[in-house]
Scaffold this motif. Structure first.
Motif, PDB file in Angstrom:
ATOM      1  N   ALA B  56       0.849  -1.206   0.000  1.00 60.24           N
ATOM      2  CA  ALA B  56       0.000   0.000   0.000  1.00 60.24           C
ATOM      3  C   ALA B  56       0.881   1.250   0.000  1.00 60.24           C
ATOM      4  O   ALA B  56       1.360   1.650  -1.044  1.00 60.24           O
ATOM      5  CB  ALA B  56      -0.994  -0.009   1.148  1.00 60.24           C
ATOM      6  N   LEU B  57       1.105   1.836   1.161  1.00 60.03           N
ATOM      7  CA  LEU B  57       2.022   2.974   1.256  1.00 60.03           C
ATOM      8  C   LEU B  57       3.191   2.527   2.125  1.00 60.03           C
ATOM      9  O   LEU B  57       3.008   2.205   3.299  1.00 60.03           O
ATOM     10  CB  LEU B  57       1.305   4.175   1.874  1.00 60.03           C
ATOM     11  N   ASP B  58       4.407   2.501   1.555  1.00 54.35           N
ATOM     12  CA  ASP B  58       5.545   1.981   2.319  1.00 54.35           C
ATOM     13  C   ASP B  58       6.099   3.038   3.281  1.00 54.35           C
ATOM     14  O   ASP B  58       5.596   4.176   3.346  1.00 54.35           O
ATOM     15  CB  ASP B  58       6.628   1.427   1.395  1.00 54.35           C
ATOM     16  N   GLY B  59       7.149   2.660   4.023  1.00 59.57           N
ATOM     17  CA  GLY B  59       7.690   3.551   5.047  1.00 59.57           C
ATOM     18  C   GLY B  59       8.220   4.854   4.481  1.00 59.57           C
ATOM     19  O   GLY B  59       7.992   5.929   5.039  1.00 59.57           O
ATOM     20  N   ILE B  63       6.847   8.566   5.386  1.00 56.67           N
ATOM     21  CA  ILE B  63       7.713   9.629   5.923  1.00 56.67           C
ATOM     22  C   ILE B  63       7.608  10.884   5.049  1.00 56.67           C
ATOM     23  O   ILE B  63       7.526  12.008   5.554  1.00 56.67           O
ATOM     24  CB  ILE B  63       9.175   9.135   6.023  1.00 56.67           C
ATOM     25  N   GLU B  64       7.573  10.686   3.723  1.00 59.17           N
ATOM     26  CA  GLU B  64       7.423  11.846   2.827  1.00 59.17           C
ATOM     27  C   GLU B  64       6.120  12.580   3.108  1.00 59.17           C
ATOM     28  O   GLU B  64       6.077  13.816   3.133  1.00 59.17           O
ATOM     29  CB  GLU B  64       7.449  11.374   1.366  1.00 59.17           C
ATOM     30  N   ARG B  73       5.061  17.544  10.383  1.00 57.74           N
ATOM     31  CA  ARG B  73       6.401  17.768   9.829  1.00 57.74           C
ATOM     32  C   ARG B  73       7.513  17.432  10.819  1.00 57.74           C
ATOM     33  O   ARG B  73       8.535  16.873  10.454  1.00 57.74           O
ATOM     34  CB  ARG B  73       6.508  19.224   9.374  1.00 57.74           C
ATOM     35  N   ASN B  74       7.310  17.792  12.085  1.00 58.87           N
ATOM     36  CA  ASN B  74       8.376  17.608  13.077  1.00 58.87           C
ATOM     37  C   ASN B  74       8.177  16.386  13.960  1.00 58.87           C
ATOM     38  O   ASN B  74       8.829  16.253  15.002  1.00 58.87           O
ATOM     39  CB  ASN B  74       8.474  18.859  13.954  1.00 58.87           C
ATOM     40  N   LEU B  75       7.283  15.520  13.551  1.00 59.07           N
ATOM     41  CA  LEU B  75       7.027  14.300  14.343  1.00 59.07           C
ATOM     42  C   LEU B  75       8.264  13.393  14.308  1.00 59.07           C
ATOM     43  O   LEU B  75       8.740  13.040  13.232  1.00 59.07           O
ATOM     44  CB  LEU B  75       5.820  13.577  13.737  1.00 59.07           C
ATOM     45  N   PRO B  76       8.802  13.028  15.480  1.00 56.63           N
ATOM     46  CA  PRO B  76       9.967  12.131  15.477  1.00 56.63           C
ATOM     47  C   PRO B  76       9.620  10.770  14.852  1.00 56.63           C
ATOM     48  O   PRO B  76       8.547  10.228  15.110  1.00 56.63           O
ATOM     49  CB  PRO B  76      10.300  11.965  16.965  1.00 56.63           C
ATOM     50  N   VAL B  77      10.540  10.264  14.039  1.00 56.35           N
ATOM     51  CA  VAL B  77      10.295   9.003  13.331  1.00 56.35           C
ATOM     52  C   VAL B  77      11.494   8.074  13.527  1.00 56.35           C
ATOM     53  O   VAL B  77      12.640   8.487  13.386  1.00 56.35           O
ATOM     54  CB  VAL B  77      10.087   9.242  11.826  1.00 56.35           C
ATOM     55  N   VAL B  78      11.184   6.822  13.868  1.00 55.23           N
ATOM     56  CA  VAL B  78      12.202   5.765  13.874  1.00 55.23           C
ATOM     57  C   VAL B  78      11.858   4.820  12.724  1.00 55.23           C
ATOM     58  O   VAL B  78      10.758   4.254  12.696  1.00 55.23           O
ATOM     59  CB  VAL B  78      12.223   4.992  15.202  1.00 55.23           C
TER      60      VAL B  78
END
Lengths: 180, 123
Positions: B56-59, B63-64, B73-78
């Protein structure tokens, strides 16, 4: 009545009064002691009942907790079984991919052979075909990358399920101490 | 910590959610990027943990989309992945995304979460 007789009667009356008072005090003390013992016995019965109620409540909570943890263990056993199925699926997928890759390599070799012949024909026809492209060399690297990807996924699933199982086991409570 | 876990592997998703909840985190899950966007439209977590390879929609796509919207926009992502080191997909990740390669354990994930929160800007 002489003075002697009067004194004797007085002493007798006083003695009787003293005996009466001592008897009354003794009777009062005995009643008081019996009442205290009764109150103490009632308090002990009440305390024992409260302890029993608290124990029953704790036992009920433990039983509920154990039931929930056992359900979690069952879920994770199911997850482990799913992980094994995923591994089998991945192995089948890997096998399919290898077969597909072998067919693609064969087609690529055929195509490259056609390109090479065309290149030779153009040179024979005094046409400048430009440089002959290199044969494809990425096959092994791609295969290795896919294999590493699949292996890491399997390792991750196995490690997480095992960690979850250990967590469930560690959180299983010890049975409460039963007092007689 | 409120965590949104996004992974198409049901086994890994469930096990990770269980382990993180056991360590006191508030965990929500989604099976792909589209499901994650749907959840993010309702509640914003403190951090998003996202697998890179998903249907579907990958990582990377998720993130984009997060970086394109003001709200996320500023959400921390691992980013978690089984892709081999040096894969092209890892090279194109934004610099503020914390990368964690599989296999990892919960302690390593918690370290990555802490790093992501330190580097992340407040929403």
């Amino acid at each position: 009545m002489t003075d002697g007789e009067g004194s004797a009667a007085l002493v007798g009356a006083l003695s009787s009064a003293v005996v009466l008072v001592i008897g009354s005090v003794a009777a009062y003390l005995l009643q008081r002691r019996a009442a205290d013992q009764k109150v103490q016995a009632e308090r002990e019965v009440r305390d024992a009942q409260l302890k029993r109620d608290a124990y029953d409540e704790a036992l009920s909570q433990y039983q509920g907790l154990i039931a929930r943890l056992e359900a979690q263990v069952e879920r994770h056993d199911a997850a482990a079984a799913e992980a094994r199925r995923v591994v089998e699926d991945l192995q089948r997928f890997n096998s399919d991919c290898r077969e597909e890759a072998a067919e693609q390599r064969q087609a690529l070799r055929y195509l490259y052979e056609q390109v090479r012949r065309l290149h030779g024909a153009m040179i024979a026809g005094k046409l400048d075909p430009g440089p002959l492209p290199d044969p494809p060399t990425l096959r092994e690297r791609h295969t290795k990358a896919e294999g590493e990807f699949l292996a890491r996924q399997v390792q991750q699933s196995t490690a997480l399920v095992e960690a979850a199982r250990q967590d469930v086991e560690a959180s299983r409570p010890k049975p409460p101490e039963v007092k007689p | 910590m409120r965590i949104l876990l996004v992974d198409d592997s049901g086994v890994q998703l469930e096990a990770l959610a269980y382990l993180l909840q056991g360590r006191g985190h508030d965990v929500h899950t989604a099976a792909n990027g589209l499901a994650a966007l749907s959840k993010l439209s309702v509640h914003l977590p403190d951090v998003v943990v996202v697998d890179l390879v998903m249907p579907a929609l990958d990582g990377r796509g998720l993130i984009e989309r997060l970086r394109a919207e003001e709200r996320t926009r500023n959400l921390p992502v691992v980013a978690i992945t089984a892709l081999p080191a040096g894969d092209h997909g890892l090279a194109v990740l934004p610099a503020d995304v914390t990368l964690l390669r599989k296999p990892f354990d919960v302690a390593q994930l918690e370290e990555a979460l802490a790093r992501a929160l330190e580097g992340g800007m407040p929403c």
